[in-house]
Design a protein around this motif. Structure first.
Motif, PDB file in Angstrom:
ATOM      1  N   ALA A   1      11.208   9.304  -1.472  1.00  0.00           N
ATOM      2  CA  ALA A   1      10.871   9.626  -0.173  1.00  0.00           C
ATOM      3  C   ALA A   1      11.881   9.469   0.735  1.00  0.00           C
ATOM      4  O   ALA A   1      12.790   8.791   0.572  1.00  0.00           O
ATOM      5  N   ALA A   2      11.721  10.093   2.041  1.00  0.00           N
ATOM      6  CA  ALA A   2      12.498  10.084   3.074  1.00  0.00           C
ATOM      7  C   ALA A   2      11.944   8.885   3.914  1.00  0.00           C
ATOM      8  O   ALA A   2      10.860   8.970   4.687  1.00  0.00           O
ATOM      9  N   VAL A   3      12.719   7.868   4.064  1.00  0.00           N
ATOM     10  CA  VAL A   3      12.278   6.682   5.005  1.00  0.00           C
ATOM     11  C   VAL A   3      12.708   6.525   6.389  1.00  0.00           C
ATOM     12  O   VAL A   3      13.952   6.793   6.443  1.00  0.00           O
ATOM     13  N   LEU A   4      11.762   6.623   7.223  1.00  0.00           N
ATOM     14  CA  LEU A   4      12.262   6.435   8.510  1.00  0.00           C
ATOM     15  C   LEU A   4      11.489   5.103   9.248  1.00  0.00           C
ATOM     16  O   LEU A   4      10.308   5.252   8.921  1.00  0.00           O
ATOM     17  N   VAL A   5      12.369   4.424  10.014  1.00  0.00           N
ATOM     18  CA  VAL A   5      11.849   3.093  10.644  1.00  0.00           C
ATOM     19  C   VAL A   5      11.827   3.184  12.016  1.00  0.00           C
ATOM     20  O   VAL A   5      12.733   3.633  12.650  1.00  0.00           O
ATOM     21  N   VAL A   6      10.725   2.603  12.614  1.00  0.00           N
ATOM     22  CA  VAL A   6      10.822   2.199  14.083  1.00  0.00           C
ATOM     23  C   VAL A   6      10.771   0.960  14.332  1.00  0.00           C
ATOM     24  O   VAL A   6       9.599   0.021  13.598  1.00  0.00           O
ATOM     25  N   ALA A   7      11.406   0.304  15.349  1.00  0.00           N
ATOM     26  CA  ALA A   7      11.368  -1.177  15.430  1.00  0.00           C
ATOM     27  C   ALA A   7      11.569  -1.278  16.869  1.00  0.00           C
ATOM     28  O   ALA A   7      12.292  -0.479  17.490  1.00  0.00           O
ATOM     29  N   PRO A   8      11.197  -2.583  17.754  1.00  0.00           N
ATOM     30  CA  PRO A   8      11.425  -2.478  19.086  1.00  0.00           C
ATOM     31  C   PRO A   8      12.870  -2.488  19.440  1.00  0.00           C
ATOM     32  O   PRO A   8      13.097  -1.559  20.328  1.00  0.00           O
ATOM     33  N   GLU A   9      13.992  -3.252  18.929  1.00  0.00           N
ATOM     34  CA  GLU A   9      15.315  -3.025  19.301  1.00  0.00           C
ATOM     35  C   GLU A   9      16.117  -3.528  18.088  1.00  0.00           C
ATOM     36  O   GLU A   9      16.451  -4.672  17.882  1.00  0.00           O
ATOM     37  N   PRO A  10      16.152  -2.303  17.251  1.00  0.00           N
ATOM     38  CA  PRO A  10      16.986  -2.676  15.998  1.00  0.00           C
ATOM     39  C   PRO A  10      18.304  -3.058  16.446  1.00  0.00           C
ATOM     40  O   PRO A  10      19.314  -2.394  17.078  1.00  0.00           O
TER      41      PRO A  10
ATOM     42  N   ALA B   1       0.767  -1.180   0.094  1.00  0.00           N
ATOM     43  CA  ALA B   1      -0.016  -0.174  -0.075  1.00  0.00           C
ATOM     44  C   ALA B   1       0.898   1.035  -0.001  1.00  0.00           C
ATOM     45  O   ALA B   1       0.453   2.152  -0.614  1.00  0.00           O
ATOM     46  N   LEU B   2       2.041   1.262   0.767  1.00  0.00           N
ATOM     47  CA  LEU B   2       2.779   2.246   0.673  1.00  0.00           C
ATOM     48  C   LEU B   2       3.488   2.705  -0.697  1.00  0.00           C
ATOM     49  O   LEU B   2       3.524   3.702  -1.223  1.00  0.00           O
ATOM     50  N   SER B   3       3.711   1.477  -1.155  1.00  0.00           N
ATOM     51  CA  SER B   3       4.252   1.707  -2.878  1.00  0.00           C
ATOM     52  C   SER B   3       3.359   2.339  -3.754  1.00  0.00           C
ATOM     53  O   SER B   3       3.425   3.087  -4.495  1.00  0.00           O
ATOM     54  N   GLU B   4       1.918   1.601  -3.561  1.00  0.00           N
ATOM     55  CA  GLU B   4       0.990   2.401  -4.384  1.00  0.00           C
ATOM     56  C   GLU B   4       0.682   3.875  -4.038  1.00  0.00           C
ATOM     57  O   GLU B   4       0.551   4.530  -4.915  1.00  0.00           O
ATOM     58  N   GLN B   5       0.918   4.320  -2.907  1.00  0.00           N
ATOM     59  CA  GLN B   5       0.685   5.728  -2.553  1.00  0.00           C
ATOM     60  C   GLN B   5       1.849   6.565  -3.218  1.00  0.00           C
ATOM     61  O   GLN B   5       1.730   7.560  -3.799  1.00  0.00           O
ATOM     62  N   LEU B   6       2.934   5.899  -3.023  1.00  0.00           N
ATOM     63  CA  LEU B   6       3.932   6.615  -3.730  1.00  0.00           C
ATOM     64  C   LEU B   6       3.775   6.602  -5.576  1.00  0.00           C
ATOM     65  O   LEU B   6       4.071   7.657  -6.242  1.00  0.00           O
ATOM     66  N   ASN B   7       3.070   5.596  -5.697  1.00  0.00           N
ATOM     67  CA  ASN B   7       3.266   5.689  -7.436  1.00  0.00           C
ATOM     68  C   ASN B   7       2.183   6.602  -7.698  1.00  0.00           C
ATOM     69  O   ASN B   7       2.071   6.995  -8.858  1.00  0.00           O
ATOM     70  N   THR B   8       1.037   6.881  -6.638  1.00  0.00           N
ATOM     71  CA  THR B   8      -0.120   7.717  -7.409  1.00  0.00           C
ATOM     72  C   THR B   8       0.153   9.066  -6.875  1.00  0.00           C
ATOM     73  O   THR B   8      -0.664   9.903  -6.858  1.00  0.00           O
TER      74      THR B   8
ATOM     75  N   ARG C   1      11.301  15.567  10.156  1.00  0.00           N
ATOM     76  CA  ARG C   1      11.640  16.716   9.819  1.00  0.00           C
ATOM     77  C   ARG C   1      13.153  16.780   9.244  1.00  0.00           C
ATOM     78  O   ARG C   1      13.531  17.161   8.244  1.00  0.00           O
ATOM     79  N   ILE C   2      13.882  16.108  10.327  1.00  0.00           N
ATOM     80  CA  ILE C   2      15.326  16.139   9.897  1.00  0.00           C
ATOM     81  C   ILE C   2      15.706  15.215   8.847  1.00  0.00           C
ATOM     82  O   ILE C   2      16.401  15.577   7.800  1.00  0.00           O
ATOM     83  N   ALA C   3      15.029  14.043   8.747  1.00  0.00           N
ATOM     84  CA  ALA C   3      14.895  13.114   7.647  1.00  0.00           C
ATOM     85  C   ALA C   3      14.570  13.835   6.309  1.00  0.00           C
ATOM     86  O   ALA C   3      15.387  13.622   5.151  1.00  0.00           O
ATOM     87  N   LEU C   4      13.422  14.753   6.164  1.00  0.00           N
ATOM     88  CA  LEU C   4      13.024  15.164   4.829  1.00  0.00           C
ATOM     89  C   LEU C   4      14.250  16.225   4.415  1.00  0.00           C
ATOM     90  O   LEU C   4      14.383  16.392   3.472  1.00  0.00           O
ATOM     91  N   GLU C   5      14.701  16.959   5.561  1.00  0.00           N
ATOM     92  CA  GLU C   5      15.617  18.035   5.160  1.00  0.00           C
ATOM     93  C   GLU C   5      16.920  17.483   4.600  1.00  0.00           C
ATOM     94  O   GLU C   5      17.460  17.883   3.773  1.00  0.00           O
ATOM     95  N   ARG C   6      17.279  16.317   5.399  1.00  0.00           N
ATOM     96  CA  ARG C   6      18.644  15.625   4.933  1.00  0.00           C
ATOM     97  C   ARG C   6      18.492  15.055   3.276  1.00  0.00           C
ATOM     98  O   ARG C   6      19.436  15.224   2.608  1.00  0.00           O
ATOM     99  N   LYS C   7      17.221  14.439   2.969  1.00  0.00           N
ATOM    100  CA  LYS C   7      17.087  14.065   1.866  1.00  0.00           C
ATOM    101  C   LYS C   7      16.844  15.273   0.810  1.00  0.00           C
ATOM    102  O   LYS C   7      17.468  15.154  -0.179  1.00  0.00           O
TER     103      LYS C   7
ATOM    104  N   GLY D   1       9.944  16.390  -0.778  1.00  0.00           N
ATOM    105  CA  GLY D   1       9.097  15.110  -1.188  1.00  0.00           C
ATOM    106  C   GLY D   1       8.497  14.489   0.140  1.00  0.00           C
ATOM    107  O   GLY D   1       8.484  15.141   1.248  1.00  0.00           O
ATOM    108  N   PRO D   2       7.746  13.329  -0.033  1.00  0.00           N
ATOM    109  CA  PRO D   2       7.081  12.973   1.044  1.00  0.00           C
ATOM    110  C   PRO D   2       8.018  12.094   2.131  1.00  0.00           C
ATOM    111  O   PRO D   2       9.102  11.893   1.741  1.00  0.00           O
ATOM    112  N   ALA D   3       7.592  11.882   3.211  1.00  0.00           N
ATOM    113  CA  ALA D   3       8.249  10.849   3.963  1.00  0.00           C
ATOM    114  C   ALA D   3       7.526   9.646   4.209  1.00  0.00           C
ATOM    115  O   ALA D   3       6.234   9.605   4.001  1.00  0.00           O
ATOM    116  N   LEU D   4       8.259   8.283   4.769  1.00  0.00           N
ATOM    117  CA  LEU D   4       7.422   7.137   4.678  1.00  0.00           C
ATOM    118  C   LEU D   4       8.035   6.832   6.014  1.00  0.00           C
ATOM    119  O   LEU D   4       9.166   6.931   6.650  1.00  0.00           O
TER     120      LEU D   4
END
Length: 305
Positions: free
Chosen positions: A81-90, A36-43, A122-128, A52-55
């Motif tokens: 897009a600027a991609v940001l990931v959250v996980a339990p204990e990466p 669904a994320l891919s579809e959002q980017l494609n459309t 915001r930092i991820a978007l600005e860095r991208k 641009g957008p962030a994920l």
């Protein structure tokens, strides 16, 4: 505060509360799956925004980060897009793999809160934005010596303008090559870069002088066919390229195979805009309508010179 809201597509059990964030404003759009994320980017309709957008991808279950690394749409996502990931204990090793794949930030689920999320997005978007601007300042991919994707888009735009005055069909082929990460893990970073350069040489050797080979970064290459005489010419060339690049390479005395996935965007059938043609071809090569060839047990090509 920015006057234009920042678009954030979220795959998360719970959307963060960013209404009062001083780093916004943000507009959050929920997605149920990676596809669904891919579809959002494609459309996503280009609106001329500088950023641009962030994920925001929150993966609360065990094995989620490994699944993300295997997601066919990841290469396309980090490009758009600027991609940001959250996980339990990466784990550190997994974080490094994600950063090498183009992810901007990996946050621990235990430490993150809404205030931190707004700042990190915001930092991820600005860095991208800054990285994209820096890449535009250079026309060459330093690893392969090929034009980069910004230079490719500029060349396509000029060529499409010419095609409006002198009608002729043209095509863009994108190849997503699998095997560079495995080569880097077993042979080292420099050997993986040698492999990328050898792949670029093979692609160039399979084409006409008027055609353009470009690097889209990481595992992706693009081939611009300046003109095609028949609608099936692009598919024929794509199959030729697949056959060539999936023959094993010799790198530091090792036979190294690559897998390949391909996508095609044709003018005028699939669009009359450079970005639209690139988006279509990248999306196909990232997992939709994939054509795949793999060489197993074939003799390595003599491409050491």
């Amino acid at each position: 505060m920015s006057a234009t809201p920042y678009q954030v597509f979220c795959l998360s059990p719970k959307l963060p509360d960013l209404i009062t964030s001083g780093f916004g404003p943000f507009v959050l759009r929920s997605c149920a799956t990676l596809d669904a994320l891919s579809e959002q980017l494609n459309t996503q309709v280009a609106d001329g925004s500088e950023i641009g957008p962030a994920l925001l991808i929150h993966l609360p279950t065990a094995g989620g980060l490994d699944k993300l690394l295997q997601w066919p749409g990841l290469a396309r996502a980090v490009m758009a897009a600027a991609v940001l990931v959250v996980a339990p204990e990466p784990a550190p090793a997994t974080c490094l793999k994600l950063l090498q794949a183009g992810v901007r930030e990996i946050l621990s689920e235990r430490e993150v809160n809404d205030e931190m999320m707004g700042r990190s997005l915001r930092i991820a978007l600005e860095r991208k934005r800054q990285d994209d601007a820096a890449r535009r300042a250079y026309s060459i991919d330093l690893t392969t010596g090929l034009p980069n994707h910004h230079q490719l888009l500029e060349h396509m735009t000029h060529l499409l303008a010419l095609r409006e005055r002198e009608p002729a069909s043209m095509a863009l082929i994108v190849l997503h090559l699998d095997g560079f990460r495995a080569a880097e893990a077993s042979l080292g970073t420099e050997s993986a870069n040698v492999l990328r350069r050898k792949a670029a040489v093979r692609l160039r050797a399979s084409l006409r002088a008027s055609d353009v080979v470009a690097s889209l970064g990481g595992d992706m290459f693009a081939v611009l066919l300046a003109w095609i005489d028949a609608d099936d010419d692009a598919e024929r060339v794509a199959r030729k390229l697949l056959s060539s690049v999936t023959q094993p390479f010799q790198v530091t005395g090792h036979n190294v195979p690559l897998g390949a996935r391909v996508g095609v965007g044709q003018y005028p059938a699939h669009g009359k805009d450079a970005q639209a043609l690139l988006t279509r071809a990248v999306s196909q090569a990232s997992g939709e309508a994939i054509s795949r060839l793999r060489s197993v047990g074939a003799a390595a090509a003599n491409d050491d010179e």
